[in-house]
Design an enzyme around this catalytic site. Sequence first.
Site, PDB file in Angstrom:
ATOM      1  N   HIS A  61       0.818  -1.209   0.000  1.00 45.56           N
ATOM      2  CA  HIS A  61       0.000   0.000   0.000  1.00 45.56           C
ATOM      3  C   HIS A  61       0.855   1.264   0.000  1.00 45.56           C
ATOM      4  O   HIS A  61       0.495   2.257  -0.632  1.00 45.56           O
ATOM      5  CB  HIS A  61      -0.915   0.001   1.227  1.00 45.56           C
ATOM      6  N   HIS A 112      -9.880   3.059   0.420  1.00 46.29           N
ATOM      7  CA  HIS A 112      -9.923   2.572   1.801  1.00 46.29           C
ATOM      8  C   HIS A 112     -10.751   1.294   1.807  1.00 46.29           C
ATOM      9  O   HIS A 112     -11.700   1.139   2.577  1.00 46.29           O
ATOM     10  CB  HIS A 112     -10.516   3.634   2.732  1.00 46.29           C
TER      11      HIS A 112
END
Length: 753
Positions: A61, A112
């Site tokens: 990420h 998210h």
Amino acid sequence: MPETRIANLDTVAVASEDPHHAQPWADLGLKADEYQRIREILGRRPTSSELAMYSVMWSEHCSYKSSKVHLKQFSEIPQETPAGKMLAGIGENAGVIDIGQGYAVTFKVESHNHPSYVEPHQGAATGIGGIVRDILAMGARPVAVMDPLRFGPLDAPDTHRVLPGIVAGVGGYGNCLGLPNIGGEAVFDETYLGNPLVNALCVGVLRHEDLHLAKASGVGNQVILYGARTGGDGIGGVSVLASETFDADGPAKRPSVQVGDPFMEKLLIECTLEIFAAGLVAGIQDLGGAGLSCATSELASAGDGGMHVELDRVPLRDSTLAPEEILMSESQERMMAVVEPDDVAAFLAICAKWDVEAVVVGEVTDTGRLQIDWHGERVVDVPPRSVAHDGPTYHRPFARPDWQDALQADSAEALPRPTTGDELRATLLRLVASPNLCDKSWITDQYDRYVRGNTVLAQPSDSGMVRVDEETNLGVAVSTDCNGRFAKLDPYAGAQLALAESYRNVATGGATPLAISDCLNFGSPEDPDVMWQFAEACRGLKDGCLELGIPVTGGNVSLYNQTGETAILPTPVVAVLGVIDDVTRRTPSAWSAAGEQVFVLGESREELSGSEWAHVVHGHLGGRPPVVDLAAEKVLAELLREGVGLLTSAHDLSDGGLGQALVEAALRHGVGATVTVPGDAFLGLFAESAGRVLVTVAPGDEDRLADLAARHGVALTGLGVTGGDALVVDGQFEAPLAELREAWTATLPAALG
């Protein structure tokens, strides 16, 4: 700090003397070769605090280790175009582009996803909070948000678990901040079951001279942490949680999800903007993914290269946190600023005025090292660039899947079609009531779309639009789009179709597209099929932006979006931002009066593969997606901008084809239409050819529109006239608006209550 923790503290000195101490590097998501590389960089084993920093910063990420070899091609796109100049781009918290009159806008879309599956409300809420701070960190006032969402089937129990919480989280956080939600998407497909996508976009406005960058420069400058206290929530957070796939057993990682406080964030926004106005900041960074590990290493790496931090000065919500936990925590509503010593008192005074806690935690040094102490003991001593920028780079294997040819050969053109007027009518009613095409007011009514008073267009318009300057009426328009089915059929073309639709949506309102941000959502990078999809989508976006002449300002990559062996549809969400000189002269998305003449701009073809008709009626996915012609899209956009003032409405044709566009345009103001669909009525209504827009003009302006279309070389087809209380397809069927509205609006309330 308990004395036993001090006594057992893993310091740099201890690490140097105890090289064989076993460490949980695998539990933190590191590979064996990555751990070995860390040891080589440091010339010793890492301390537990250093290991924590590397693990979160080298996660998928944060480091883009599987994707950056493909993302680098975006740098081939010119950063300055005839439409606009980029003031900050890839590598910053968010891209910034000049829109004229001394104004700039910054915008970015991020994901998210995994946190929102584990804890839907907080996962989605903190997604909004994080992207807002990215925009704030550029020196801008956030002015609007958007939320491209993807869910599993509407009737699935887990969709009923995650969807209400995600929508409440997006709405609750954004509403508390006083930010209008001006658009987005809500798409349903079985591949998102167990892995919903929550992408969040924010737009901010700033004057050119207010631009701030994330760097720690100036030896002796002070490093100030301000905002909320650091807690145990979000330890590992998105940095680790988003770097692995879910198993089939459901959510079980709640401690990794951050907890948001929008009221603290509102104070943080106003406090930070006043600090900017006072000229007190030399560098600034929000604390998002990887928390303090990211903020300290990135600021130091982008600046003079050295920083010293006293970690025990960090204000804590939980006094039992170990130093490595503090470094990994992704607690929300925190910022880090670099401030000249003479400005520290003024900085702290503004923070006190806004009741925002602020502490000097360190200073910029000339050591070229990031050095962090804990109660006088050194727990981190690393080259900051090795943490922030020089993480692993993977050249993952990728290859066109063996099944791709068979998938593309299975064309939807061979599926049984409706042939009579009654069958066409029934098909239209079924489609407008389907989850992907139905009214989304159940979702968007939970968002404040008009707070701040500058919203010009919002859902269900093609794009969101906000006024930037109240005197000149300068404004910006934004759209997000992606059809994952098209991307599955052909990821190169699918990415370009997402780009084209978002570009077209901005143009329908009369704005000039300037730049894009992307959120690239894919399955596991360890699957060569997925990496091929990703590589093709990146190549498609790069080629598309080169042809359209607009840059990529930044964005986000979200990988490992799959449950077990089931990957999501490749979903390269593309956000396009455009500028409009006068928002009072925008073109609406729907007609509002009877007697207007109805036309379609662009060419219609027999293109049904990947369509909503094939998906809803036949549960089919196969064939090739619609042809994308970006040169034609560019010309069409120019026509739409030139047509401002002539066009009384403009609505793009995309999901559901002409039939869906007619229904939406008629229902918006309760004015029907009578149209004749030339050729095969089924294809005319339900094919999803790109590069088309439904437009209307006032009676008597038909020749002006024909001249405009001819001058640009755009096909123009007359359909009919607005008026009445029904949608009439001449020679085929009639559907009263009341019946269409009932079908269109009932789906989400019936499913969700």
